[in-house]
Write a protein that holds these residues in place. Structure first.
Motif, short mmCIF file in Angstrom:
data_model
loop_
_atom_site.label_atom_id
_atom_site.label_comp_id
_atom_site.label_asym_id
_atom_site.label_seq_id
_atom_site.Cartn_x
_atom_site.Cartn_y
_atom_site.Cartn_z
N ILE A 4 11.07 58.67 58.90
CA ILE A 4 9.89 57.37 58.27
C ILE A 4 10.86 56.37 57.91
CG2 ILE A 4 8.78 56.05 55.97
CD1 ILE A 4 7.52 58.77 56.15
N GLY A 5 11.00 54.74 58.44
CA GLY A 5 12.04 54.26 57.99
C GLY A 5 11.62 53.25 57.39
N TYR A 6 12.66 52.70 56.34
CA TYR A 6 12.56 51.45 55.29
C TYR A 6 12.79 50.81 55.36
CZ TYR A 6 12.31 49.75 50.68
OH TYR A 6 12.46 49.40 49.22
N VAL A 7 12.74 49.22 55.02
CA VAL A 7 13.62 47.98 55.39
C VAL A 7 13.63 47.10 54.29
CG1 VAL A 7 14.67 45.75 56.47
CG2 VAL A 7 13.87 48.08 58.11
N ARG A 8 14.50 46.27 53.32
CA ARG A 8 14.33 45.77 52.25
C ARG A 8 14.63 44.40 52.78
NH1 ARG A 8 17.29 45.26 47.26
NH2 ARG A 8 18.84 46.74 48.26
N LEU A 35 13.29 41.11 46.41
CA LEU A 35 13.13 40.91 45.33
C LEU A 35 12.51 42.44 44.91
CD1 LEU A 35 10.98 38.28 44.21
CD2 LEU A 35 13.57 38.22 44.13
N ALA A 36 11.99 43.44 45.80
CA ALA A 36 12.07 44.61 45.40
C ALA A 36 13.34 45.27 45.30
CB ALA A 36 10.79 44.80 46.03
N GLU A 37 12.92 46.73 43.73
CA GLU A 37 14.69 47.13 43.61
C GLU A 37 14.88 49.08 43.78
OE1 GLU A 37 18.15 46.76 41.44
OE2 GLU A 37 18.01 45.19 41.80
N GLY A 38 15.16 49.13 43.89
CA GLY A 38 15.65 50.96 43.96
C GLY A 38 14.38 51.64 43.56
N LEU A 62 22.80 52.03 52.82
CA LEU A 62 22.61 52.49 51.53
C LEU A 62 22.04 51.78 50.80
CD1 LEU A 62 22.35 55.23 50.71
CD2 LEU A 62 24.83 54.74 49.53
N GLU A 63 22.16 49.83 50.64
CA GLU A 63 22.15 49.58 49.38
C GLU A 63 20.95 48.81 50.44
OE1 GLU A 63 23.95 47.12 52.23
OE2 GLU A 63 24.93 49.32 51.38
N GLU A 64 19.94 49.17 50.84
CA GLU A 64 18.15 48.78 50.69
C GLU A 64 17.79 49.86 49.27
OE1 GLU A 64 16.85 48.26 54.52
OE2 GLU A 64 18.96 48.15 55.20
N LEU A 65 18.44 50.79 49.10
CA LEU A 65 17.82 51.06 48.42
C LEU A 65 17.59 51.13 46.86
CD1 LEU A 65 17.76 55.20 50.11
CD2 LEU A 65 15.85 53.51 50.44
#
Length: 166
Positions: A4-8, A35-38, A62-65
């Motif tokens: 599962i890929g996740y992109v902020r 704007l959504a974070e962590g 890593l900072e996308e999480l």
């Protein structure tokens, strides 16, 4: 194994980030507003609630999480509790095996150096917005406190303040 890929989403080209995750073999790619974070980001929360044993969460960076090591450790712990792993493409690191132990050790060391305010323990305007958003999403006060890493009393107090202003 489901990847599962996740992109902020931010200033960068979202399509490029999505293509990179698909090239890594992600069968599912989910995106979230910048704007959504962590661990309070709704799409990330749904992934962490859905992901199963043997699955892998894949991010480009890593900072996308999350923006703090404490939040990152929480995410890694939630993945491990579900039997899933994390893979970070740009650093080519995984939460699995020896690399996973090293990743946790580094995050714990960095977390010890973070100022108390970076841990999300103060009543910042962002925290109030996160409490409001989670409450509107139907999340109960105890779960809100757990997700934000604050006391239940803090959540109850902020909810009472919000009700008084409405």
């Amino acid at each position: 194994m489901l990847k599962i890929g996740y992109v902020r989403l931010g200033d960068e080209d979202a399509n490029e980030q999505i293509r990179a995750l698909e090239a890594l073999g992600c069968q599912v790619v989910r995106t979230e507003a910048a704007l959504a974070e962590g661990p309070t980001a709704p799409v990330l929360i749904s992934i962490l609630d859905f992901i199963g044993a043997g699955d892998q969460l894949v991010v480009n960076r890593l900072e996308e999480l999350a923006t703090t090591s404490h939040a990152l450790l929480d995410i890694v712990a939630r993945l491990e509790a579900r039997g899933a792993t994390l893979y970070v493409a740009d650093a080519e690191i995984s939460s699995q095996g020896e690399g996973g132990r090293a990743l946790r050790a580094v995050l714990q060391a960095v977390g010890a150096l973070e100022p108390e305010g970076a841990r999300g323990r103060r009543g910042s305007p962002a925290e109030v917005q996160q409490i409001r958003a989670l409450k509107r999403a139907g999340v109960g006060p105890v779960e809100i406190a757990r997700r934000l890493g604050v006391s239940r009393m803090t959540v109850w107090r902020k909810l009472r303040e919000l009700d008084a202003h409405n």
